[in-house]
Design a protein around this motif. Structure first.
Motif: not given
Length: 383
Positions: A74-92
């Motif tokens: 999750q710490a890596i995803v938080e540094k990704m593009k906004e769209g990717t973060r918005r898509s991945y965070m609920p799934n994590i």
């Protein structure tokens, strides 16, 4: 004969008792005024060491907790593009809630399959469940690639998607909606839908197009950047959604005519918003609604809210405009146009910015009435 409690302890000059003890492979010193406390501290340290060793063996055999690995991913995803973060965070978050208490090697494919069939995903489409499975796969791949853990299995790869999930495609705009854009393409308020219709761009890539990116002589538009909105504020990114998104698309005559009145503006002017900085998300939505409202498409929605005026609480009414079509649907229309125009598939996937034809087949391609009619005429001619 009962042994003295001070046996084996050294009485120091300051009146404290001391003992050096080997705990594991480290020698430690324990001191206290009460000799019983020295022995208690030694016993506690020994028990802690034994528990650490037990956990180390468990971790070695079963791997770290899924929750620990997912937190680091999750710490890596938080540094990704906004769209990717918005898509991945609920799934994590969902994966951690379901699998977090298990260790990485304890999780089996059937456990992931049960999670994907759980009530959490009741009514969800196949793409939503597939995205969840992708995130679990990414967490395991992160564990495998990490030099810290060097994981060695990925049960998500062996997990099959549940059957019978609803598969929905976002439809292209209706023939009437497309015709409205065609009939009014020279209206300044129509520039946004016209640009969508003539390029098939994603919203971020569309809002990133500047006059300097358009070669009017060669009739080409260069796509190589995008606008990302964080809340309402625009942020220019020097990349597109995917590497395949960096490309050239043809400048169609309809869009060239619509752009003619603004060609004299500075090269840094964004064609949507006509400013030297990208527009906010709120302004984008206002522009989109204004065009469709102008030509009678959509409906007014009345809302209420509570406000405080002159020390009193009042309920006031306000209206928004709900439009039944979005810009991304014109991306689907663009793919249909490519098919109807007979553009080869290998060219089409490059024009829309995808790495392969799967997205064109599964998502964007729609069987329009005109396609059916063309097929009927060809088959009739063949017969």
């Amino acid at each position: 004969m009962r042994r003295k409690i001070t046996a084996g302890l050294i009485l120091r000059k300051d009146g404290r008792y001391q003992r050096n003890e080997l705990i594991g492979d480290k020698r430690r010193t324990f001191t206290a005024k009460d000799p019983a406390k020295v022995w208690a501290d030694i016993q506690k340290a020994q028990e802690e060491y034994e528990e650490q060793e037990r956990q180390r063996i468990i971790t070695r055999d079963s791997g770290p907790l899924f929750s620990v690995v997912s937190d680091e991913y999750q710490a890596i995803v938080e540094k990704m593009k906004e769209g990717t973060r918005r898509s991945y965070m609920p799934n994590i978050r969902r994966a951690r809630e379901a699998l977090g208490e298990y260790r990485m090697r304890e999780i089996q494919p059937y456990m992931i399959a049960e999670f994907l069939r759980s009530p959490v995903f009741e009514g969800c489409s196949a793409s939503t469940v597939s995205n969840q499975k992708t995130v679990i796969n990414n967490i395991y791949q992160f564990w495998i690639d990490s030099p810290k853990w060097r994981g060695d299995c990925n049960p998500a790869v062996q997990t099959r998607m549940p059957r019978g999930l609803p598969r929905s495609k976002r439809p292209p705009p209706t023939e009437e909606q497309v015709q409205i854009v065609k009939d009014h393409y020279l209206d300044p308020d129509a520039l946004l839908p016209v640009a969508y219709l003539c390029t098939g761009e994603r919203r971020g890539e569309m809002l990133g197009i500047q006059l300097k990116d358009i070669d009017f002589k060669k009739r080409v538009i260069h796509i190589y950047k995008s606008v990302e909105h964080i809340n309402n504020a625009p942020h220019m990114r020097d990349y597109t959604k995917t590497p395949a998104g960096i490309r050239k698309v043809p400048l169609l005559s309809m869009l060239a005519e619509a752009l003619e009145p603004i060609r004299h503006l500075p090269p840094d002017t964004y064609i949507i918003g006509l400013d030297t900085k990208p527009i906010t998300l709120k302004k984008y939505e206002t522009m989109w609604q204004r065009f469709w409202r102008k030509y009678g498409v959509g409906e007014e929605v009345v809302h209420t809210k509570r406000v405080y005026r002159r020390g009193r609480s009042e309920v006031v009414k306000y209206s928004t405009w709900r439009v039944p079509v979005c810009g991304h649907q014109f991306r689907h229309e663009y793919v249909c146009m490519l098919a109807m125009a007979g553009v080869p598939e290998e060219i089409a996937i490059q024009l829309v910015g995808h790495a392969n034809a799967k997205m064109i087949h599964e998502v964007y391609m729609a069987l329009k009435p005109q396609m059916l009619e063309d097929a009927r005429k060809r088959l009739d001619a063949l017969l």
